[in-house]
Motif scaffolding. Sequence first.
Motif, PDB file in Angstrom:
ATOM      1  N   ALA A 168      -1.581  -9.448   5.599  1.00 21.78           N
ATOM      2  CA  ALA A 168      -0.324  -9.263   5.196  1.00 21.78           C
ATOM      3  C   ALA A 168       0.766  -8.908   6.548  1.00 21.78           C
ATOM      4  CB  ALA A 168      -0.082  -7.064   4.810  1.00 21.78           C
ATOM      5  N   GLU A 170       4.667  -7.529   8.209  1.00 23.22           N
ATOM      6  CA  GLU A 170       5.381  -6.514   7.859  1.00 23.22           C
ATOM      7  C   GLU A 170       6.558  -6.679   9.714  1.00 23.22           C
ATOM      8  OE1 GLU A 170       6.981  -2.169   8.890  1.00 23.22           O
ATOM      9  OE2 GLU A 170       5.554  -3.512  10.596  1.00 23.22           O
ATOM     10  N   ARG A 205       4.153  -7.517   3.376  1.00 31.89           N
ATOM     11  CA  ARG A 205       4.251  -5.708   2.945  1.00 31.89           C
ATOM     12  C   ARG A 205       4.826  -4.663   3.881  1.00 31.89           C
ATOM     13  NH1 ARG A 205      -0.992  -6.437  -0.095  1.00 31.89           N
ATOM     14  NH2 ARG A 205      -0.513  -3.979  -0.591  1.00 31.89           N
ATOM     15  N   SER A 206       5.133  -3.459   2.482  1.00 34.81           N
ATOM     16  CA  SER A 206       5.813  -2.258   3.789  1.00 34.81           C
ATOM     17  C   SER A 206       4.643  -1.709   4.482  1.00 34.81           C
ATOM     18  CB  SER A 206       5.779  -1.397   1.980  1.00 34.81           C
ATOM     19  OG  SER A 206       6.370  -0.099   2.943  1.00 34.81           O
ATOM     20  N   ASP A 209       2.232   0.577   2.548  1.00 34.95           N
ATOM     21  CA  ASP A 209       1.142  -0.170   1.642  1.00 34.95           C
ATOM     22  C   ASP A 209       0.074   0.889   2.157  1.00 34.95           C
ATOM     23  OD1 ASP A 209       3.551  -0.964  -0.255  1.00 34.95           O
ATOM     24  OD2 ASP A 209       3.161  -2.724   0.639  1.00 34.95           O
ATOM     25  N   LEU A 211      -3.117  -1.214   1.974  1.00 35.79           N
ATOM     26  CA  LEU A 211      -3.544  -2.252   1.779  1.00 35.79           C
ATOM     27  C   LEU A 211      -5.061  -2.487   0.928  1.00 35.79           C
ATOM     28  CD1 LEU A 211      -2.876  -4.453   4.736  1.00 35.79           C
ATOM     29  CD2 LEU A 211      -1.819  -4.067   3.247  1.00 35.79           C
ATOM     30  N   CYS A 232      -0.950  -0.245   5.967  1.00 33.05           N
ATOM     31  CA  CYS A 232      -0.869  -1.778   6.382  1.00 33.05           C
ATOM     32  C   CYS A 232      -0.207  -1.601   7.774  1.00 33.05           C
ATOM     33  CB  CYS A 232       1.208  -2.152   5.727  1.00 33.05           C
ATOM     34  SG  CYS A 232       1.718  -3.805   5.886  1.00 33.05           S
TER      35      CYS A 232
END
Length: 474
Positions: A168, A170, A205-206, A209, A211, A232
Motif C-alpha cells: 500500500a 498512503e 489506501r487510507s 484501512d 490491510l 495501514c
Amino acid sequence: MERPIRNVAVIDIGKTNAKLVLHDLETGEDVAALTTPNRVLTDGLYPHFNTDHLWQFILEGLVELSKVHAIEAISVTTHGASIALLRGDDLAMPVLDYEHELDADILSAYRDERPAFAETQSPALPCGLNVGAQLFWLEKRFPDRFEAADTIITYPQFWAFRLTGVRASEVTQLGCHTDLWRSAEKDYSSLVDRRRWRKKFAPLRSAFDCLGPLKPEIRAAMAGEGEVPVFCGIHDSNASLLPHLMSREGTFTVVSTGTWAILFAVGTESRPLDRDRDTLANVDAFGRPVPSARFMAGREFTEMAGGEPGEASREAAEAVIAKGVMALPSFASGTGPFPDREGTWTHDPESILQSERTAAASLTIALTTETCLGLIGASGPIIVEGPFARNVVYCDALAGLTGMAVEAKPGLTGTAAGAALLALGPSGGPRKVRQKPHETVRKPLRGLDAYAAEWRWQVSGDMPDTGERVGRAR
C-alpha cells in the motif's frame, strides 16, 4: 458483537530512535514502550537505514509485549523523507538515509525537473529530504536495480507490508515535502508521470484501512490467541495531529517535536507559503492540505546545548535573558525559517554555565517556533507534542512570545496515540476520542520581550521601533 479494540501496538520509526509502544485506547495512555537506536549503516551502496535491525526489534518487541498485555491491533508510523523499493518480497535497494549528500550534478538535474512549488506546495530541500530527489538519484545511479524494482512503497507501509504481505501507499507520507503529490487534486504530481513511476507505486489506501491480519508465523510467536489486524499507517507528525483533528473544533496549532519540529495550522485562512523558508502543505489523514512549517528542533537543540544538556530552568533562562546570551540559528543548515544562516553565539558557549547554555538553547527553539507560526498564520491554542513539551522554558517562552495558550502533551511519543487511533476508523469508532486536560497557565519570563526583539534583530536585522536593546553581541 465484536469487542472494540483497546490495546494497540504502535511501531514508531523515528529518525533517531525506533519505538514499540503499547497504547490503551480506553485510557488514552501509553502503557508500555521499548526503544532502540535507529542507526545509519555506511557500508554497501550508500548510507542507509538498518532495516534488518529494526525488523528484529519489531519482532522481538511484539513477543515481549504480548506476554504482559493483550495486543489487539498493530499500527505503524514513521518519519518522513523515506521510501522503499521492493523486488518481490525483498528490498530492491537499501532504504536511503535522507541526510546523504546526493551527487551535485544529479541533484542539479533534478532541480530542473521537479514540479513548481505552486503545484505541490513542497519546497526544494537539501540532500534527500525531497523523496522525489531520492528516487531520481537512485534511478540515475543504479538504473538496472531501479528498473528491476516492481514496487515503490511509502515508508510506514513498508513495515505494514512486512507484517501482512499487503502492499500500500498512503497520502500523509506522500504529502510531506516529497514533490510527488498534488494535495489540491489528490493525485500524484507531474513528476511521477514524467518519470513513469506511477505504475510502480503500491495501491493508494487510507491510513485508517486495515490491510489484513498479522502474518501467521509472526502471530504464532506471540502470546495470546486470535488474529491481530494491522492498520495501514501514517506519517509521524500527522499521527500527532490526528487526535486533535478527531476531538477539537475551530482553529488550533499542533507543534510536533522530536528530531524535527513540525507545525500544523488547523482551521486558519489560507495564505501564500514561502518556499524558501521551509513552509509547505502537509496532508492530513483525511487527505486535506494543512499549512505547515518545520525545522530541526531536536538537532538544533543538541548542537546548541551539548550532549548532556540537563533540564532547562526558569532561573537559568532569566539569567540568560539578563546577560543577553543568545544562540542564533541555524545550527542545522539548509532547513527551517533561516536556511541560509550559519549558527553562532553572542557569547562563547563554553564560557557559560551548562544550565544557562541549555536555557539559551530552549529560548532559541521557542523563538524559531514563533517565527514559523507567523509564516503559516497559525492561531491558538498551541499544543506542543513530544520531548519539548517537557521543557518548561520552551513552553513558557512560547506562550509569552505569542500571547496564546500553550498546552503541553509530554508523553514518551506524541505519535503513538494518533497512530493507535487508526484502529478506531475515521469517525472515531464506537469510542469517543479522549483528550486529557493540559496545563495552560504559563509564567512570564522577565525581560523576554526585549530579549526577543534583540534576537530577531541579530538574526534578520528586523529590529522593531520600540523595545530596549539587550546583550549586544560580543
